[in-house]
Design an enzyme around this catalytic site. Sequence first.
Site, PDB file in Angstrom:
ATOM      1  N   GLY A 129      13.221  -0.537 -20.310  1.00  0.00           N
ATOM      2  CA  GLY A 129      13.918   0.908 -20.155  1.00  0.00           C
ATOM      3  C   GLY A 129      12.899   1.797 -19.751  1.00  0.00           C
TER       4      GLY A 129
ATOM      5  N   TYR B  33      17.339  -6.882 -10.743  1.00  0.00           N
ATOM      6  CA  TYR B  33      16.982  -7.022  -9.676  1.00  0.00           C
ATOM      7  C   TYR B  33      17.697  -6.613  -8.310  1.00  0.00           C
ATOM      8  CZ  TYR B  33      14.216 -10.223 -12.611  1.00  0.00           C
ATOM      9  OH  TYR B  33      13.513 -10.954 -13.580  1.00  0.00           O
TER      10      TYR B  33
END
Length: 162
Positions: A91, A129
């Site tokens: 993150g 992704y």
Amino acid sequence: MIRTATVDDVPVIHTMIRELAEYERARESAKATEAQLREALFGAHPAAFALIAEDAEGPVGFALWFRNFSTWTGTHGVYLEDLYVRPEARGGGHGKALLTALAEICTERGYERFEWSVLDWNEPSIGFYRSIGAEPMDGWTVFRLTGDALHNLAGVSNVNAA
């Protein structure tokens, strides 16, 4: 910060490969040794390359990649073998920074493809992704030969079978 791995990074890369294998529920399959990694990454004829993601505490992730070749485009590409960011650093933008650095390598060198595989159950990674514009290769299935099947096809006995 993203930097090119050095030979001194081999122990931490080895450790993170084992952490990745644990996350992917396949720790017993992560058999590479530090000596093998050192030779593959920094030997006379490197077979692979690595980038390290760091924060103030030190290495928090890595990307290990190698060149492939497309007969369709007539150019090399990058195949990302492993991308890993330690859980406590996720993150923080390290994964995207590693992928960005690899995309930069592709564009600087005229490579037209940047590819990798992801486990079907790894929804957080798949979502990530997709968020950067990567598309799954629908209609393609990865095949692999290992162990006895590999040796049988090669016509040799597997003397190293466990």
